[in-house]
Design an enzyme around this catalytic site. Structure first.
Site, PDB file in Angstrom:
ATOM      1  N   ASP A   1       0.852  -1.190   0.000  1.00  0.00           N
ATOM      2  CA  ASP A   1       0.000   0.000   0.000  1.00  0.00           C
ATOM      3  C   ASP A   1       0.890   1.243   0.000  1.00  0.00           C
ATOM      4  OD1 ASP A   1      -2.262   1.943   1.187  1.00  0.00           O
ATOM      5  OD2 ASP A   1      -3.249   0.134   0.438  1.00  0.00           O
ATOM      6  N   ASP A   2       0.466   2.293   0.655  1.00  0.00           N
ATOM      7  CA  ASP A   2       1.156   3.583   0.584  1.00  0.00           C
ATOM      8  C   ASP A   2       2.563   3.517   1.200  1.00  0.00           C
ATOM      9  OD1 ASP A   2       1.543   6.253   0.143  1.00  0.00           O
ATOM     10  OD2 ASP A   2      -0.149   6.931   1.353  1.00  0.00           O
TER      11      ASP A   2
ATOM     12  N   LYS B   1      -3.810  -0.418  -7.024  1.00  0.00           N
ATOM     13  CA  LYS B   1      -4.839   0.344  -6.290  1.00  0.00           C
ATOM     14  C   LYS B   1      -4.572   1.827  -6.503  1.00  0.00           C
ATOM     15  CE  LYS B   1      -6.018   1.376  -1.399  1.00  0.00           C
ATOM     16  NZ  LYS B   1      -5.867   0.870  -0.009  1.00  0.00           N
TER      17      LYS B   1
ATOM     18  N   ASP C   1      -5.555   5.352  -5.426  1.00  0.00           N
ATOM     19  CA  ASP C   1      -6.212   6.151  -4.395  1.00  0.00           C
ATOM     20  C   ASP C   1      -6.531   7.543  -4.952  1.00  0.00           C
ATOM     21  OD1 ASP C   1      -7.227   6.697  -1.909  1.00  0.00           O
ATOM     22  OD2 ASP C   1      -5.452   6.042  -0.805  1.00  0.00           O
TER      23      ASP C   1
ATOM     24  N   SER D   1     -10.270   3.851  -6.001  1.00  0.00           N
ATOM     25  CA  SER D   1     -10.844   4.435  -4.781  1.00  0.00           C
ATOM     26  C   SER D   1     -11.790   5.588  -5.106  1.00  0.00           C
ATOM     27  CB  SER D   1      -9.726   4.930  -3.857  1.00  0.00           C
ATOM     28  OG  SER D   1      -8.901   3.848  -3.497  1.00  0.00           O
TER      29      SER D   1
ATOM     30  N   ARG E   1     -13.281   0.914  -3.918  1.00  0.00           N
ATOM     31  CA  ARG E   1     -13.618   1.271  -2.545  1.00  0.00           C
ATOM     32  C   ARG E   1     -14.776   2.254  -2.592  1.00  0.00           C
ATOM     33  NH1 ARG E   1      -9.802   1.720   1.277  1.00  0.00           N
ATOM     34  NH2 ARG E   1     -11.483   2.754   2.405  1.00  0.00           N
TER      35      ARG E   1
ATOM     36  N   ASP F   1     -12.220   4.095   5.359  1.00  0.00           N
ATOM     37  CA  ASP F   1     -11.223   3.068   5.693  1.00  0.00           C
ATOM     38  C   ASP F   1     -11.642   2.228   6.890  1.00  0.00           C
ATOM     39  OD1 ASP F   1      -9.757   4.336   3.795  1.00  0.00           O
ATOM     40  OD2 ASP F   1      -8.182   5.040   5.141  1.00  0.00           O
TER      41      ASP F   1
HETATM   42  C1  GLA Z   1      -6.378   6.084   2.086  1.00  0.00           C
HETATM   43  C2  GLA Z   1      -6.935   4.721   1.663  1.00  0.00           C
HETATM   44  C3  GLA Z   1      -6.362   3.633   2.538  1.00  0.00           C
HETATM   45  C4  GLA Z   1      -4.838   3.640   2.430  1.00  0.00           C
HETATM   46  C5  GLA Z   1      -4.308   5.015   2.809  1.00  0.00           C
HETATM   47  C6  GLA Z   1      -2.818   5.134   2.548  1.00  0.00           C
HETATM   48  O1  GLA Z   1      -6.818   6.449   3.363  1.00  0.00           O
HETATM   49  O2  GLA Z   1      -8.332   4.714   1.709  1.00  0.00           O
HETATM   50  O3  GLA Z   1      -6.856   2.372   2.137  1.00  0.00           O
HETATM   51  O4  GLA Z   1      -4.464   3.275   1.147  1.00  0.00           O
HETATM   52  O5  GLA Z   1      -4.960   6.039   2.079  1.00  0.00           O
HETATM   53  O6  GLA Z   1      -2.314   6.379   2.883  1.00  0.00           O
END
Ligand code: GLA
Length: 377
Positions: free
Chosen positions: A79-80, A156, A158, A190, A215, A219
Site C-alpha cells: 500500500d502507501d 490500487k 487512491d 478508490s 472502494r 477506511d
Molecule cells: C487512504 C486509503 C487507505 C490507504 C491510505 C494510505 O486512506 O483509503 O486504504 O491506502 O490512504 O495512505
C-alpha cells in the site's frame, strides 16, 4: 455476542458487463499491508532500519507454505509509503532504496516464483494520502508502464490530493493506460469513496466498465465499531450496490482484520461471513507469521470462501432486520443454491436462532417463518 450461521437454500441468475481485461471474475483474495502496518511497514521489528521488502517476502512465504494460496489468497499487495520521495531522472516512480533494496521488480519475481501475484499502490493526485509522490494526469501513462515493466499484477489507485474533475479524467485514463501496456493488471479504484459512494455523483455503470473493484466507503480500522459502520452503510445502500457488482467488478468494503487486535473470535467470524455474502474482495491485513489458530481457521473457512467466490457473482442482500437484534442476509448462488447468514447485533447474551424444519419455498419465507416461531422474551 455475535453469532453467525450459514445455510443453503435456492437461487436465480443474471448477466453482467465488466471491464474487459478478463481479470477477477470472482472477488480477488490475498493480503494487503495497510490496516495492520500503515506507513511503518515492518518498522516495529527494527525501527531504525526497517527493510520493508522482507515483510512482503515473509507474507509470501506464509501464503505459499501455510495453505492460504491453495484457498485462493494469491495477491500480496503493497500500500502507501513504498516509494522514494523523488521520481528518478526519467520522471519514473522509484521504490525507496533503503526499504526496498531489491526494487519492486524483484519482489514481483519473488511472488511469481511462488504462484502468487504482486499488487502496488498509487494515487490520482499530486501526493498519495501518506504524502508520497502522486500520479498527476500527465504521469498516468508513464506510471502504468512502470508498473507493467515491474511485472505488477494489481494496482490500487487512491484519490487523495485531487479534485472531482481530475478524478473524472484520471480514473478512466489509468484504466486505458493499464490495458495499453498489454500486461493483465487488476485495477482497484478508490474514486467512489471520494465522491460519497452513491449516485448521482457516482456512476456505477461506468465504474464497472473501467475498474475491477472499487472502494465505496471509508477506511476500515481495527475495531468492531468500524466493521459495523461499514456493514450498515453497505446494506442501507444495497439497492444501488448489489446491482453494481458482478464478475470482474466488485464493491470493496476494505480489508479483513481477523488476526489483529480489535475483534473477538465471534466478531472476526461475523466479518468473514458478511464479506462472503457481499462478494467482497478478501484482502487480509494481519501478521500471517504470528496469526493464532482461531483467526486462521475463520479466514481459511472453506464454506465462507466458496460462498464468496461463487461464479455467479451476485452479492447478498439484507432480507430481514428483527427488533430482537437478529439480521438475516441472503445471497443467491450458482447451482440453485443460496447462502443465509443470521447475524446477531445483540451484546447481552448468545442468541439461539434456528430455521424451523421449513417447507417454505423461498429463503425469505423460511426466514419470516423462523422469526415468527422463535420470539425471545
Ligand atoms: C487512504 C486509503 C487507505 C490507504 C491510505 C494510505 O486512506 O483509503 O486504504 O491506502 O490512504 O495512505
Amino acid at each position: 455476542m455475535h453469532l453467525v450461521e450459514l445455510l443453503f437454500v435456492s437461487s436465480l441468475s443474471v448477466a453482467t458487463f465488466a471491464l474487459d481485461n478478463g481479470l477477477m471474475r470472482v472477488p480477488p483474495m490475498g493480503w494487503l499491508a495497510w490496516e495492520r502496518y500503515r506507513c511503518d511497514i515492518d518498522c516495529d521489528h527494527d525501527p531504525k532500519n526497517c527493510i520493508s521488502e522482507n515483510l512482503f517476502m515473509d507474507m509470501a512465504d506464509r501464503l505459499s507454505e501455510d495453505g492460504w494460496r491453495e484457498l485462493g489468497y494469491v495477491y500480496v499487495n503493497i500500500d502507501d509509503c513504498w516509494s522514494s520521495m523523488k521520481r528518478d531522472d526519467n520522471g519514473r516512480l522509484q521504490a525507496d532504496p533503503k526499504r526496498f533494496p531489491g526494487g519492486i521488480h524483484k519482489l514481483a519475481r519473488y511472488m511469481h516464483d511462488r504462484g502468487l501475484k504482486l499488487g502496488i499502490y498509487g494515487d490520482m493526485g499530486t501526493h498519495t494520502c501518506g504524502g508520497y509522490p502522486g500520479t498527476t494526469l500527465d504521469k498516468i501513462e508513464l506510471d502504468a508502464q512502470t508498473f507493467a515493466d515491474w511485472e505488477v499484477d494489481m494496482f490500487k489507485f487512491d484519490g487523495c490530493y485531487s479534485n472531482a474533475t481530475e478524478q473524472e479524467q484520471g480514473y478512466p485514463l489509468m484504466s486505458k493506460a493499464l490495458n495499453a501496456t498489454g500486461r493483465p493488471i487488476g485495477y482497484s479504484c478508490s474514486w467512489p469513496a471520494y465522491q460519497g459512494g452513491l449516485p448521482p455523483k457516482v456512476n456505477y455503470t461506468q465504474l464497472g466498465e473501467i475498474c475491477n473493484l472499487w472502494r465505496n466507503y471509508g477506511d476500515i480500522q481495527d475495531s468492531w465499531d468500524s466493521v459495523l459502520k461499514i456493514i450498515n452503510w453497505f446494506f442501507e445502500n444495497q439497492n444501488v450496490l448489489v446491482s453494481a457488482a458482478g464478475p470482474g467488478k466488485w464493491n470493496d468494503p476494505d480489508m479483513l482484520i481477523a488476526g489483529d487486535f480489535g475483534l473477538s473470535m465471534e466478531q472476526s467470524r461475523s466479518q468473514m461471513a458478511i464479506w462472503a455474502m457481499m462478494a467482497a474482495p478478501l484482502f487480509m491485513s494481519n501478521d500471517l507469521r504470528t496469526i493464532n489458530s482461531g483467526a486462521r481457521s475463520i479466514l481459511q473457512n472453506k464454506i465462507a470462501i466458496s460462498i464468496n467466490q461463487d461464479p455467479m457473482g451476485i452479492p447478498g442482500r439484507s432480507i430481514l432486520k428483527e427488533k430482537s437484534g437478529i439480521d438475516v442476509y441472503w445471497r443467491p448462488l450458482s447451482k440453485n443454491a443460496s447462502a443465509l447468514v443470521f447475524f446477531s447485533r445483540r451484546n447481552d447474551m448468545p442468541t439461539d436462532t434456528r430455521l424451523p424444519s421449513a417447507n417454505s419455498t423461498t429463503p425469505q419465507a423460511a426466514t419470516r417463518s423462523m422469526m415468527s416461531s422463535r420470539r425471545r422474551p
